[in-house]
Write a protein that holds these residues in place. Structure first.
Motif, PDB file in Angstrom:
ATOM      1  N   ASP A  23       0.788  -1.374   0.175  1.00  0.00           N
ATOM      2  CA  ASP A  23      -0.061  -0.004   0.082  1.00  0.00           C
ATOM      3  C   ASP A  23       0.973   1.171  -0.117  1.00  0.00           C
ATOM      4  O   ASP A  23       1.812   1.291   0.523  1.00  0.00           O
ATOM      5  CB  ASP A  23      -0.897  -0.037   1.378  1.00  0.00           C
ATOM      6  N   TYR A  24       0.598   2.163  -0.616  1.00  0.00           N
ATOM      7  CA  TYR A  24       1.214   3.738  -0.667  1.00  0.00           C
ATOM      8  C   TYR A  24       0.381   4.604  -1.007  1.00  0.00           C
ATOM      9  O   TYR A  24      -0.565   4.592  -1.340  1.00  0.00           O
ATOM     10  CB  TYR A  24       2.482   3.499  -1.784  1.00  0.00           C
ATOM     11  N   ASP A  25       1.062   5.707  -0.617  1.00  0.00           N
ATOM     12  CA  ASP A  25       0.362   7.197  -1.132  1.00  0.00           C
ATOM     13  C   ASP A  25       0.615   7.451  -2.530  1.00  0.00           C
ATOM     14  O   ASP A  25       1.602   7.496  -2.953  1.00  0.00           O
ATOM     15  CB  ASP A  25       1.069   8.116  -0.143  1.00  0.00           C
ATOM     16  N   THR A  26      -0.593   7.389  -3.051  1.00  0.00           N
ATOM     17  CA  THR A  26      -0.486   7.689  -4.803  1.00  0.00           C
ATOM     18  C   THR A  26      -0.307   8.973  -5.005  1.00  0.00           C
ATOM     19  O   THR A  26      -0.009   9.335  -6.342  1.00  0.00           O
ATOM     20  CB  THR A  26      -1.774   7.392  -5.262  1.00  0.00           C
ATOM     21  N   GLN A  27      -0.300  10.024  -4.066  1.00  0.00           N
ATOM     22  CA  GLN A  27       0.130  11.236  -4.397  1.00  0.00           C
ATOM     23  C   GLN A  27       1.596  11.581  -4.291  1.00  0.00           C
ATOM     24  O   GLN A  27       2.077  12.815  -4.515  1.00  0.00           O
ATOM     25  CB  GLN A  27      -0.614  12.267  -3.461  1.00  0.00           C
ATOM     26  N   GLU A  28       2.255  10.710  -3.539  1.00  0.00           N
ATOM     27  CA  GLU A  28       3.770  10.651  -3.331  1.00  0.00           C
ATOM     28  C   GLU A  28       4.515  10.667  -4.565  1.00  0.00           C
ATOM     29  O   GLU A  28       4.401  10.056  -5.380  1.00  0.00           O
ATOM     30  CB  GLU A  28       4.046   9.831  -2.279  1.00  0.00           C
ATOM     31  N   ASP A  29       5.593  11.571  -4.583  1.00  0.00           N
ATOM     32  CA  ASP A  29       6.811  11.670  -5.530  1.00  0.00           C
ATOM     33  C   ASP A  29       8.022  10.810  -5.197  1.00  0.00           C
ATOM     34  O   ASP A  29       8.870  11.349  -4.363  1.00  0.00           O
ATOM     35  CB  ASP A  29       7.135  13.225  -5.869  1.00  0.00           C
ATOM     36  N   PHE A  30       7.987   9.691  -5.305  1.00  0.00           N
ATOM     37  CA  PHE A  30       8.923   8.698  -5.035  1.00  0.00           C
ATOM     38  C   PHE A  30      10.464   8.983  -5.532  1.00  0.00           C
ATOM     39  O   PHE A  30      11.287   8.413  -4.892  1.00  0.00           O
ATOM     40  CB  PHE A  30       8.693   7.141  -5.518  1.00  0.00           C
ATOM     41  N   THR A  31      10.522   9.905  -6.747  1.00  0.00           N
ATOM     42  CA  THR A  31      11.752  10.171  -7.148  1.00  0.00           C
ATOM     43  C   THR A  31      12.652  11.142  -6.282  1.00  0.00           C
ATOM     44  O   THR A  31      13.717  11.212  -6.419  1.00  0.00           O
ATOM     45  CB  THR A  31      11.531  10.620  -8.620  1.00  0.00           C
ATOM     46  N   THR A  32      11.904  11.631  -5.271  1.00  0.00           N
ATOM     47  CA  THR A  32      12.551  12.729  -4.359  1.00  0.00           C
ATOM     48  C   THR A  32      13.215  11.936  -3.107  1.00  0.00           C
ATOM     49  O   THR A  32      14.072  12.418  -2.457  1.00  0.00           O
ATOM     50  CB  THR A  32      11.478  13.503  -3.602  1.00  0.00           C
ATOM     51  N   THR A  72      21.593  11.388   7.389  1.00  0.00           N
ATOM     52  CA  THR A  72      20.527  12.513   7.338  1.00  0.00           C
ATOM     53  C   THR A  72      19.448  11.892   6.167  1.00  0.00           C
ATOM     54  O   THR A  72      19.671  12.392   5.125  1.00  0.00           O
ATOM     55  CB  THR A  72      20.931  13.764   6.923  1.00  0.00           C
ATOM     56  N   PRO A  73      18.627  11.232   6.504  1.00  0.00           N
ATOM     57  CA  PRO A  73      17.897  10.517   5.289  1.00  0.00           C
ATOM     58  C   PRO A  73      16.616  11.137   4.983  1.00  0.00           C
ATOM     59  O   PRO A  73      16.188  12.026   5.618  1.00  0.00           O
ATOM     60  CB  PRO A  73      17.376   8.900   6.130  1.00  0.00           C
ATOM     61  N   ASP A  74      16.161  10.876   3.434  1.00  0.00           N
ATOM     62  CA  ASP A  74      15.018  11.262   3.113  1.00  0.00           C
ATOM     63  C   ASP A  74      13.783  10.759   3.811  1.00  0.00           C
ATOM     64  O   ASP A  74      12.690  11.228   3.978  1.00  0.00           O
ATOM     65  CB  ASP A  74      14.835  11.188   1.698  1.00  0.00           C
ATOM     66  N   PHE A  75      14.103   9.258   4.228  1.00  0.00           N
ATOM     67  CA  PHE A  75      13.080   8.566   4.820  1.00  0.00           C
ATOM     68  C   PHE A  75      13.558   7.544   5.761  1.00  0.00           C
ATOM     69  O   PHE A  75      14.780   7.252   5.569  1.00  0.00           O
ATOM     70  CB  PHE A  75      12.336   7.809   3.741  1.00  0.00           C
TER      71      PHE A  75
END
Length: 174
Positions: A23-32, A72-75
């Protein structure tokens, strides 16, 4: 008889394959997202050895996808495990059949062959470092031998986790 051999092989593989849902947030920009790290308390329900196995395998798998471990991660990644009840492999079946003018009734029993296994549910969450929001999640269920040797446990996670991350990042639908 030749086809029976392939059917049995298929059933063994199908029954032992992990089940994975996403499951995932469909509005998320995974390239960031380029860097990651683990929450300090990740690994609930796992021993220290399995935590090391899982984190090493996740890091290797994500590195192959171009993501890097960072202070210092992005996620952040959280993961936890729990055992689910597994139905016993032992069972009794009754069959009735007929053909060529005959009629028959049969009774059969199934006995567990091999080592005792447990059903492990492994949940992996990706949480944005900036917004502190969950943006991707996987839940996998797989069989793990109760008395597995350390090498077997390592192989289990090295086999399971690349399958879990095969759908990350999600493909954009056109």
């Amino acid at each position: 008889m030749k086809h029976l051999k392939y059917l049995l092989l298929f059933l063994v593989v199908a029954c032992s394959s992990p089940k994975i849902v996403y499951d995932y947030d469909t509005q998320e920009d995974f390239t960031t997202y380029k860097t990651f790290n683990f929450f300090s308390d990740a690994g609930k329900g796992l021993n220290d050895f399995d935590i090391k196995r899982i984190e090493s395998t996740i890091e290797n798998t994500l590195n192959k996808q171009g993501l890097k471990l960072s202070e210092t991660p992005d996620f952040y990644i959280n993961y936890s495990s729990k055992e689910l009840e597994k139905e016993e492999d032992n069972n009794v079946g009754v069959g009735i059949g007929g053909g060529n003018g005959g009629f028959g009734i049969g009774v059969s029993t199934g006995i567990s062959l091999g080592a005792e296994k447990r059903l492990q549910q492994l949940t992996i969450d990706f949480v944005s470092a900036k917004e502190d929001q969950l943006f991707w999640q996987s839940i996998s269920e797989s069989l793990l031998k109760v008395k597995a040797a350390p090498e077997e446990r390592t192989k289990h996670y090295q086999s399971l986790l690349p399958k879990v991350f095969s759908e990350f990042p999600p493909k954009k639908k056109k």
